[in-house]
Design a protein around this motif. Structure first.
Motif, PDB file in Angstrom:
ATOM      1  N   GLY A   1     106.332 104.395  50.396  1.00 20.32           N
ATOM      2  CA  GLY A   1     104.866 104.159  50.167  1.00 20.32           C
ATOM      3  C   GLY A   1     103.802 103.474  50.975  1.00 20.32           C
ATOM      4  O   GLY A   1     104.693 103.670  52.473  1.00 20.32           O
ATOM      5  N   TYR A   2     102.235 103.213  50.922  1.00 22.09           N
ATOM      6  CA  TYR A   2     101.934 102.298  51.479  1.00 22.09           C
ATOM      7  C   TYR A   2     101.849 100.631  51.668  1.00 22.09           C
ATOM      8  O   TYR A   2     101.834 100.470  49.942  1.00 22.09           O
ATOM      9  N   ALA A   3     101.000 100.328  52.343  1.00 23.97           N
ATOM     10  CA  ALA A   3     100.653  98.905  52.185  1.00 23.97           C
ATOM     11  C   ALA A   3      98.681  98.328  53.317  1.00 23.97           C
ATOM     12  O   ALA A   3      99.049  99.379  53.903  1.00 23.97           O
ATOM     13  N   CYS A   4      98.899  97.354  53.438  1.00 20.97           N
ATOM     14  CA  CYS A   4      97.407  96.514  54.524  1.00 20.97           C
ATOM     15  C   CYS A   4      98.723  95.687  55.130  1.00 20.97           C
ATOM     16  O   CYS A   4      99.568  94.844  54.799  1.00 20.97           O
TER      17      CYS A   4
ATOM     18  N   SER B   1      89.481 104.852  52.524  1.00 23.98           N
ATOM     19  CA  SER B   1      89.154 103.896  54.021  1.00 23.98           C
ATOM     20  C   SER B   1      89.953 103.118  53.971  1.00 23.98           C
ATOM     21  O   SER B   1      90.832 102.200  52.331  1.00 23.98           O
ATOM     22  N   ILE B   2      89.059 102.623  55.168  1.00 24.67           N
ATOM     23  CA  ILE B   2      90.216 100.747  55.337  1.00 24.67           C
ATOM     24  C   ILE B   2      88.948 100.180  55.996  1.00 24.67           C
ATOM     25  O   ILE B   2      88.425 100.507  56.723  1.00 24.67           O
ATOM     26  N   THR B   3      89.001  99.245  55.299  1.00 23.61           N
ATOM     27  CA  THR B   3      87.703  97.485  56.223  1.00 23.61           C
ATOM     28  C   THR B   3      88.473  96.182  55.666  1.00 23.61           C
ATOM     29  O   THR B   3      89.201  95.949  55.033  1.00 23.61           O
ATOM     30  N   GLY B   4      87.745  95.740  57.565  1.00 26.71           N
ATOM     31  CA  GLY B   4      88.452  95.002  57.921  1.00 26.71           C
ATOM     32  C   GLY B   4      87.152  93.610  56.882  1.00 26.71           C
ATOM     33  O   GLY B   4      85.933  94.129  58.373  1.00 26.71           O
ATOM     34  N   ARG B   5      87.312  92.727  56.963  1.00 26.47           N
ATOM     35  CA  ARG B   5      86.141  91.293  56.423  1.00 26.47           C
ATOM     36  C   ARG B   5      86.593  89.823  56.862  1.00 26.47           C
ATOM     37  O   ARG B   5      87.779  89.850  56.759  1.00 26.47           O
ATOM     38  N   LEU B   6      85.665  89.766  57.421  1.00 27.30           N
ATOM     39  CA  LEU B   6      85.889  87.957  57.980  1.00 27.30           C
ATOM     40  C   LEU B   6      84.751  87.596  57.747  1.00 27.30           C
ATOM     41  O   LEU B   6      83.748  87.116  57.614  1.00 27.30           O
ATOM     42  N   ASN B   7      85.710  86.023  56.702  1.00 24.47           N
ATOM     43  CA  ASN B   7      85.049  85.409  55.529  1.00 24.47           C
ATOM     44  C   ASN B   7      84.070  86.586  54.882  1.00 24.47           C
ATOM     45  O   ASN B   7      82.729  85.804  54.886  1.00 24.47           O
TER      46      ASN B   7
ATOM     47  N   PHE C   1      90.739  86.186  56.687  1.00 15.44           N
ATOM     48  CA  PHE C   1      90.314  87.996  57.130  1.00 15.44           C
ATOM     49  C   PHE C   1      91.533  88.530  55.906  1.00 15.44           C
ATOM     50  O   PHE C   1      92.386  88.324  55.556  1.00 15.44           O
ATOM     51  N   GLU C   2      90.417  89.094  55.592  1.00 12.94           N
ATOM     52  CA  GLU C   2      90.521  90.819  54.628  1.00 12.94           C
ATOM     53  C   GLU C   2      90.926  92.187  54.893  1.00 12.94           C
ATOM     54  O   GLU C   2      90.136  92.279  55.858  1.00 12.94           O
ATOM     55  N   VAL C   3      91.954  92.451  54.144  1.00  9.24           N
ATOM     56  CA  VAL C   3      92.018  94.291  55.027  1.00  9.24           C
ATOM     57  C   VAL C   3      91.934  94.457  53.480  1.00  9.24           C
ATOM     58  O   VAL C   3      93.163  94.793  52.299  1.00  9.24           O
ATOM     59  N   ASP C   4      91.345  96.042  53.345  1.00 13.71           N
ATOM     60  CA  ASP C   4      91.008  96.392  51.813  1.00 13.71           C
ATOM     61  C   ASP C   4      91.449  97.652  51.905  1.00 13.71           C
ATOM     62  O   ASP C   4      90.436  98.440  53.265  1.00 13.71           O
TER      63      ASP C   4
END
Length: 283
Positions: free
Chosen positions: A152-155, A200-206, A265-268
Motif C-alpha cells: 500500500g501507500y501513505a503520505c 496528485s500530491i500537494t504540500g501546504r505550509l500554514n 506542514f501538510e502532505v495531501d
C-alpha cells in the motif's frame, strides 16, 4: 482499506481505520501478531481486512496516539530528485539511475506529532512525498512483477536539514535528525488505488500550497524503483520506499523558506491521506 499503527495505554498496536474510528486488530489475527509490520511479514493483511470489514470501530482516534505507519521498517529507502521540476530547481543533470539514500526508523514520527527543528540548524526544509510500503519481499524483482510486491501507500514528509545535507556529497546527516520524518496517517492498501499515476500530491505550509504535482511526473516510476532497489538489496515486508518530492522545496525559494516553530506542514494525496504535523523547536 486503511490500517494504522498506534499506542494506547502505553502499549503499541495496530488496527483498521473505518468510519472515522479504529477496529483494534492487535493480537486478533494471531496471538503474536501485535504490529502492522508483523501482519505484513506474515501475509495477514487480507485476513485483517476481512476481519475488520463488518465490525464497528471500538476505538476513536482520540483514544490513541498514531505512530508512523510502519514504526520499525527494516529499511527506509529514499529517492532523491525524482521529479523534473525538482531536478531543474536543484540544477542537477539528468541521470541514468535513481539517487538513493537511507533514513533511519528512529527519525520518524506519526500524524499529528511535532516535527522538531534541530537546535543546530535553521534550515529544516519540507518534502511532500508518496511512501510505498512493501508487502511481499524479494530480490531481483522485475518491473513487470513489481506492483505485486506493494502492500500500500501513505503520505510522508521527508524533512531535510539542508546545511547538514550539504556537508558532503552524501545526504544521510541531513536526513536523519530526530523527529524530522513524518509518516502517516495510514497505510492505504494497494487495491484501493487503481492507478497511482493518476494521484496528485500537494504540500501546504500554514495552509498555503508550496508543492504540487501529479504522480505521473515521477522520473523513475514505482516499478522501476522496486526493480532497481531489489537488484542490490533484498526487499522485506514492511520496508518503505520514499519516491521523491516535487519542486517548490523551501531551500530553492528566494528567499529560502525553512520550517520554524509554530508552523504546520501538510502532505495531501487524495485517495491516500492527509498528513499534518506542527513544528516545534528542539528543547
Amino acid at each position: 482499506m486503511k490500517f494504522v499503527s498506534f499506542t494506547r495505554l502505553g502499549k503499541a498496536g495496530f488496527g483498521a481505520w473505518i468510519d472515522g474510528g479504529i477496529v483494534d486488530l492487535t493480537g486478533r489475527l494471531a496471538a503474536d501478531c501485535l504490529t502492522l509490520k508483523q501482519a505484513l511479514v506474515e501475509d495477514l493483511l487480507e485476513i485483517a481486512a476481512e476481519y475488520a470489514i463488518d465490525r464497528k470501530p471500538e476505538l476513536a482516534l482520540s483514544d490513541v496516539t498514531l505512530l508512523p505507519v510502519i514504526p520499525d521498517p527494516q529499511k527506509i529507502l529514499c529517492i532523491g530528485v525524482n521529479y523534473v521540476a525538482h531536478r531543474e530547481e536543484t540544477k542537477r543533470p539528468e541521470v541514468q539511475y535513481p539517487t538513493v539514500f537511507i533514513r533511519f526508523a528512529d527519525s520518524q514520527i506519526g500524524h499529528g506529532a511535532p516535527l522538531v527543528k534541530p537546535a543546530r540548524s535553521e534550515c529544516l526544509d519540507f518534502e511532500a512525498e508518496l511512501a510505498v510500503i512493501i508487502g511481499r519481499g524479494g530480490r531481483n524483482i522485475s518491473e513487470e512483477d513489481a506492483m505485486w510486491h506493494v502492500a500500500g501507500y501513505a503520505c510522508y514528509n521527508d524533512g531535510s536539514v539542508r546545511d547538514w545535507q550539504r556537508h558532503t556529497s552524501q545526504f544521510a546527516p541531513g536526513k536523519n535528525f530526530p523527529a524530522t520524518g513524518a509518516f502517516g496517517p495510514a497505510l492505504v492498501t494497494a487495491d484501493e488505488i487503481e492507478d497511482y499515476t493518476a494521484l496528485s500530491i500537494t504540500g501546504r505550509l500554514n495552509g498555503t500550497v508550496v508543492q504540487q504535482a501529479g504522480l505521473s511526473d515521477l522520473i523513475f516510476t514505482i516499478p522501476q524503483l522496486i526493480a532497481y532497489l531489489s537488484a542490490f538489496t533484498s526487499l522485506s515486508a514492511g520496508d518503505v520506499i520514499l519516491t521523491g518530492t516535487p519542486g517548490g522545496v523551501g531551500e530553492r525559494r528566494d528567499p529560502p523558506l525553512y520550517l520554524k516553530a509554530g508552523d504546520v506542514f501538510e502532505v495531501d494525496i487524495p485517495g491516500v491521506g492527509r498528513l499534518l504535523n506542527p513544528v516545534i523547536a528542539e528543547g
